[in-house]
Design a protein around this motif. Structure first.
Motif, PDB file in Angstrom:
ATOM      1  N   ALA A 284      -1.878   8.776   6.748  1.00 37.41           N
ATOM      2  CA  ALA A 284      -2.185   7.585   7.546  1.00 37.41           C
ATOM      3  C   ALA A 284      -1.179   6.468   7.279  1.00 37.41           C
ATOM      4  O   ALA A 284      -0.731   5.785   8.209  1.00 37.41           O
ATOM      5  N   THR A 285      -0.797   6.277   6.019  1.00 39.97           N
ATOM      6  CA  THR A 285       0.114   5.183   5.678  1.00 39.97           C
ATOM      7  C   THR A 285       1.498   5.410   6.260  1.00 39.97           C
ATOM      8  O   THR A 285       2.126   4.480   6.792  1.00 39.97           O
ATOM      9  N   ALA A 286       2.006   6.626   6.177  1.00 39.96           N
ATOM     10  CA  ALA A 286       3.307   6.926   6.776  1.00 39.96           C
ATOM     11  C   ALA A 286       3.267   6.726   8.287  1.00 39.96           C
ATOM     12  O   ALA A 286       4.225   6.218   8.886  1.00 39.96           O
ATOM     13  N   ALA A 287       2.146   7.105   8.913  1.00 39.18           N
ATOM     14  CA  ALA A 287       2.019   6.941  10.358  1.00 39.18           C
ATOM     15  C   ALA A 287       1.937   5.470  10.754  1.00 39.18           C
ATOM     16  O   ALA A 287       2.452   5.071  11.804  1.00 39.18           O
TER      17      ALA A 287
ATOM     18  N   GLU B 181      14.431  -1.130   4.557  1.00 39.81           N
ATOM     19  CA  GLU B 181      14.649  -0.922   3.129  1.00 39.81           C
ATOM     20  C   GLU B 181      13.462  -0.208   2.490  1.00 39.81           C
ATOM     21  O   GLU B 181      13.644   0.647   1.610  1.00 39.81           O
ATOM     22  N   LEU B 182      12.253  -0.559   2.919  1.00 39.84           N
ATOM     23  CA  LEU B 182      11.055   0.096   2.390  1.00 39.84           C
ATOM     24  C   LEU B 182      11.056   1.578   2.736  1.00 39.84           C
ATOM     25  O   LEU B 182      10.810   2.433   1.866  1.00 39.84           O
ATOM     26  N   VAL B 183      11.323   1.899   3.995  1.00 39.18           N
ATOM     27  CA  VAL B 183      11.342   3.302   4.415  1.00 39.18           C
ATOM     28  C   VAL B 183      12.443   4.059   3.675  1.00 39.18           C
ATOM     29  O   VAL B 183      12.248   5.199   3.239  1.00 39.18           O
ATOM     30  N   GLY B 184      13.605   3.428   3.513  1.00 38.56           N
ATOM     31  CA  GLY B 184      14.681   4.075   2.774  1.00 38.56           C
ATOM     32  C   GLY B 184      14.322   4.325   1.324  1.00 38.56           C
ATOM     33  O   GLY B 184      14.611   5.394   0.767  1.00 38.56           O
ATOM     34  N   GLU B 185      13.671   3.345   0.699  1.00 40.25           N
ATOM     35  CA  GLU B 185      13.246   3.501  -0.696  1.00 40.25           C
ATOM     36  C   GLU B 185      12.250   4.649  -0.850  1.00 40.25           C
ATOM     37  O   GLU B 185      12.390   5.505  -1.740  1.00 40.25           O
ATOM     38  N   LEU B 186      11.257   4.668   0.023  1.00 33.47           N
ATOM     39  CA  LEU B 186      10.242   5.718  -0.058  1.00 33.47           C
ATOM     40  C   LEU B 186      10.843   7.088   0.249  1.00 33.47           C
ATOM     41  O   LEU B 186      10.477   8.091  -0.380  1.00 33.47           O
ATOM     42  N   SER B 187      11.762   7.147   1.213  1.00 33.62           N
ATOM     43  CA  SER B 187      12.394   8.419   1.557  1.00 33.62           C
ATOM     44  C   SER B 187      13.224   8.953   0.399  1.00 33.62           C
ATOM     45  O   SER B 187      13.301  10.167   0.178  1.00 33.62           O
TER      46      SER B 187
ATOM     47  N   ILE C  34       0.829  -1.205   0.000  1.00 30.39           N
ATOM     48  CA  ILE C  34       0.000   0.000   0.000  1.00 30.39           C
ATOM     49  C   ILE C  34       0.866   1.258   0.000  1.00 30.39           C
ATOM     50  O   ILE C  34       0.588   2.220  -0.722  1.00 30.39           O
ATOM     51  N   ALA C  35       1.926   1.266   0.805  1.00 30.24           N
ATOM     52  CA  ALA C  35       2.777   2.451   0.883  1.00 30.24           C
ATOM     53  C   ALA C  35       3.470   2.719  -0.448  1.00 30.24           C
ATOM     54  O   ALA C  35       3.534   3.868  -0.913  1.00 30.24           O
ATOM     55  N   ARG C  36       4.015   1.674  -1.072  1.00 28.25           N
ATOM     56  CA  ARG C  36       4.680   1.872  -2.362  1.00 28.25           C
ATOM     57  C   ARG C  36       3.684   2.409  -3.397  1.00 28.25           C
ATOM     58  O   ARG C  36       4.026   3.293  -4.189  1.00 28.25           O
ATOM     59  N   TYR C  37       2.488   1.848  -3.414  1.00 28.65           N
ATOM     60  CA  TYR C  37       1.508   2.301  -4.397  1.00 28.65           C
ATOM     61  C   TYR C  37       1.155   3.768  -4.177  1.00 28.65           C
ATOM     62  O   TYR C  37       1.146   4.569  -5.117  1.00 28.65           O
ATOM     63  N   ILE C  38       0.866   4.136  -2.941  1.00 30.88           N
ATOM     64  CA  ILE C  38       0.423   5.498  -2.652  1.00 30.88           C
ATOM     65  C   ILE C  38       1.496   6.524  -3.001  1.00 30.88           C
ATOM     66  O   ILE C  38       1.219   7.559  -3.620  1.00 30.88           O
ATOM     67  N   PHE C  39       2.739   6.228  -2.637  1.00 34.49           N
ATOM     68  CA  PHE C  39       3.785   7.239  -2.781  1.00 34.49           C
ATOM     69  C   PHE C  39       4.584   7.135  -4.082  1.00 34.49           C
ATOM     70  O   PHE C  39       5.221   8.120  -4.483  1.00 34.49           O
ATOM     71  N   LEU C  40       4.558   5.983  -4.766  1.00 30.45           N
ATOM     72  CA  LEU C  40       5.408   5.816  -5.940  1.00 30.45           C
ATOM     73  C   LEU C  40       4.650   5.627  -7.242  1.00 30.45           C
ATOM     74  O   LEU C  40       5.265   5.701  -8.314  1.00 30.45           O
ATOM     75  N   ASP C  41       3.352   5.355  -7.196  1.00 34.11           N
ATOM     76  CA  ASP C  41       2.573   5.196  -8.426  1.00 34.11           C
ATOM     77  C   ASP C  41       1.753   6.469  -8.655  1.00 34.11           C
ATOM     78  O   ASP C  41       0.878   6.800  -7.849  1.00 34.11           O
ATOM     79  N   PRO C  42       2.001   7.201  -9.740  1.00 32.96           N
ATOM     80  CA  PRO C  42       1.246   8.437  -9.994  1.00 32.96           C
ATOM     81  C   PRO C  42      -0.259   8.215 -10.062  1.00 32.96           C
ATOM     82  O   PRO C  42      -1.042   9.110  -9.755  1.00 32.96           O
TER      83      PRO C  42
ATOM     84  N   GLN D 110       6.066  13.529   5.280  1.00 31.90           N
ATOM     85  CA  GLN D 110       5.208  12.860   6.265  1.00 31.90           C
ATOM     86  C   GLN D 110       6.045  12.119   7.301  1.00 31.90           C
ATOM     87  O   GLN D 110       5.699  12.106   8.488  1.00 31.90           O
ATOM     88  N   TRP D 111       7.130  11.514   6.883  1.00 36.41           N
ATOM     89  CA  TRP D 111       7.981  10.771   7.817  1.00 36.41           C
ATOM     90  C   TRP D 111       8.587  11.717   8.856  1.00 36.41           C
ATOM     91  O   TRP D 111       8.719  11.373  10.029  1.00 36.41           O
ATOM     92  N   ALA D 112       8.963  12.897   8.414  1.00 38.05           N
ATOM     93  CA  ALA D 112       9.578  13.875   9.319  1.00 38.05           C
ATOM     94  C   ALA D 112       8.606  14.383  10.370  1.00 38.05           C
ATOM     95  O   ALA D 112       9.034  14.907  11.409  1.00 38.05           O
ATOM     96  N   ALA D 113       7.298  14.216  10.139  1.00 42.39           N
ATOM     97  CA  ALA D 113       6.302  14.675  11.113  1.00 42.39           C
ATOM     98  C   ALA D 113       6.230  13.773  12.339  1.00 42.39           C
ATOM     99  O   ALA D 113       5.678  14.167  13.371  1.00 42.39           O
ATOM    100  N   HIS D 114       6.749  12.546  12.234  1.00 41.26           N
ATOM    101  CA  HIS D 114       6.768  11.587  13.355  1.00 41.26           C
ATOM    102  C   HIS D 114       5.366  11.272  13.882  1.00 41.26           C
ATOM    103  O   HIS D 114       5.183  10.994  15.063  1.00 41.26           O
ATOM    104  N   ASP D 115       4.384  11.311  12.998  1.00 41.04           N
ATOM    105  CA  ASP D 115       3.032  10.915  13.412  1.00 41.04           C
ATOM    106  C   ASP D 115       2.954   9.398  13.496  1.00 41.04           C
ATOM    107  O   ASP D 115       3.625   8.681  12.745  1.00 41.04           O
ATOM    108  N   VAL D 116       2.103   8.909  14.413  1.00 47.71           N
ATOM    109  CA  VAL D 116       1.999   7.476  14.692  1.00 47.71           C
ATOM    110  C   VAL D 116       0.540   7.051  14.618  1.00 47.71           C
ATOM    111  O   VAL D 116      -0.350   7.739  15.115  1.00 47.71           O
ATOM    112  N   LEU D 117       0.300   5.905  13.981  1.00 48.93           N
ATOM    113  CA  LEU D 117      -1.049   5.357  13.878  1.00 48.93           C
ATOM    114  C   LEU D 117      -0.962   3.844  13.978  1.00 48.93           C
ATOM    115  O   LEU D 117      -0.227   3.207  13.224  1.00 48.93           O
ATOM    116  N   MET D 118      -1.677   3.277  14.943  1.00 45.92           N
ATOM    117  CA  MET D 118      -1.653   1.830  15.131  1.00 45.92           C
ATOM    118  C   MET D 118      -2.709   1.116  14.289  1.00 45.92           C
ATOM    119  O   MET D 118      -2.537  -0.015  13.878  1.00 45.92           O
TER     120      MET D 118
END
Length: 306
Positions: A187-190, A207-213, A164-172, A222-230
């Motif tokens: 929500a996905t980053a959190a 590796e996923l976080v590094g790729e997306l970053s 889901i994260a790869r699709y949201i952030f890497l697929d136009p 979004q990652w820099a915001a340090h938001d958290v969602l369980m």
């Protein structure tokens, strides 16, 4: 992002970001025109938590492994952490007690047949299983039709599983599919941030976080915001390429497949009597047709003489 597992930078940045969002007035502290920052100072958090400034400063620098639960509770209250943020703080403390410098490749948990049977029995709801890295590891036919843009994306893994994260952030195309794309990204980053707190030494997650970053400026922000969602529940608005606009409710349920790895059962459904229900029913018909077509032909044995 610092890629070392169990690193102190994540603790420091998380606590500093939570401290920065609380004003002295909100905390019931006196204000001064000479303040250089809008948020709380370290010494003010220390006062609110009932610990020394030196102790809190050391904590914010990442020395959290030996801190007692009572102190963490006091800091969580002082920083007004919500339940998810409090859990994240405790996860960071737990992982720091067992810090290792070497990330490990966590083995994926196999989805047992009984779970797939459960998914397939939901013919009028889209249902899938998501792990903590936001991989879709199992799904029913309606989910595969409803989320076709995700399943057909070039961002799927070698096994054809969407992330889901790869699709949201890497697929136009995700910007068109998710009507509220920005909210989906937040929500996905959190969700990934919470998983990093639980499993800081998961190499695939790192590796996923590094790729997306590296590839997505939106994710970096979004990652820099340090938001958290369980857990993520609510309403999802999709623009499906075949049936158009869909407004669906979705519910996330814990699915205990292993002692450690987090898995959620996600169910999408439509409010009865709405246009979205009619469109979801149409997708369900297509899903059932495709599912039957994909099944091997069964030949019934010829009957012998009576």
């Amino acid at each position: 992002m610092d890629q070392r597992p169990g690193n102190r930078g994540e603790i420091r940045d998380f606590l500093a970001s939570r401290r920065a969002r609380i004003t002295p007035a909100q905390a019931g502290l006196p204000t001064s025109a000479r303040r250089r920052v809008a948020g709380l100072r370290r010494e003010e958090v220390a006062v609110l938590a009932g610990v020394s400034t030196e102790w809190y400063t050391r904590l914010e620098k990442g020395h959290i492994g030996g801190v007692s639960e009572d102190v963490l509770d006091a800091v969580a209250r002082a920083l007004r952490l919500d339940d998810d943020e409090r859990t994240y703080l405790f996860d960071l403390a737990r992982s720091s007690r067992h810090e290792s410098r070497t990330p490990s490749r966590r083995r994926d948990v196999e989805v047992p047949p009984r779970v797939q049977w459960l998914l397939d029995s939901m013919t009028m709801s889209s249902a899938f299983v998501r792990n903590g890295r936001t991989d879709i590891v199992a799904s029913n036919p309606l989910a595969r039709v409803l989320l076709a843009p995700m399943f057909d994306s070039a961002t799927v893994d070698k096994r054809g599983r969407p992330n889901i994260a790869r699709y949201i952030f890497l697929d136009p195309g995700a910007h068109d599919f998710f009507v509220d794309w920005e909210a989906a990204g937040v929500a996905t980053a959190a969700l990934l941030r919470a998983e990093v707190g639980r499993e800081p030494r998961d190499r695939a997650l790192r590796e996923l976080v590094g790729e997306l970053s590296t590839l997505s400026p939106e994710f970096r922000s979004q990652w820099a915001a340090h938001d958290v969602l369980m857990r993520h529940d609510g309403v999802k608005r999709l623009q499906h390429p075949d049936v158009g606009h869909l407004e669906l409710t979705f519910q996330s349920l814990d699915l205990p497949l292993s002692r450690r790895a987090v898995h959620d059962l996600i169910i999408y459904t439509a409010e009865p009597g709405t246009a979205s229900e009619d469109r979801l029913k149409l997708l369900a018909i297509w899903a059932a047709t495709q599912s039957r077509a994909a099944q091997p032909t069964r030949h019934s044995p010829q009957s012998g003489p009576l």
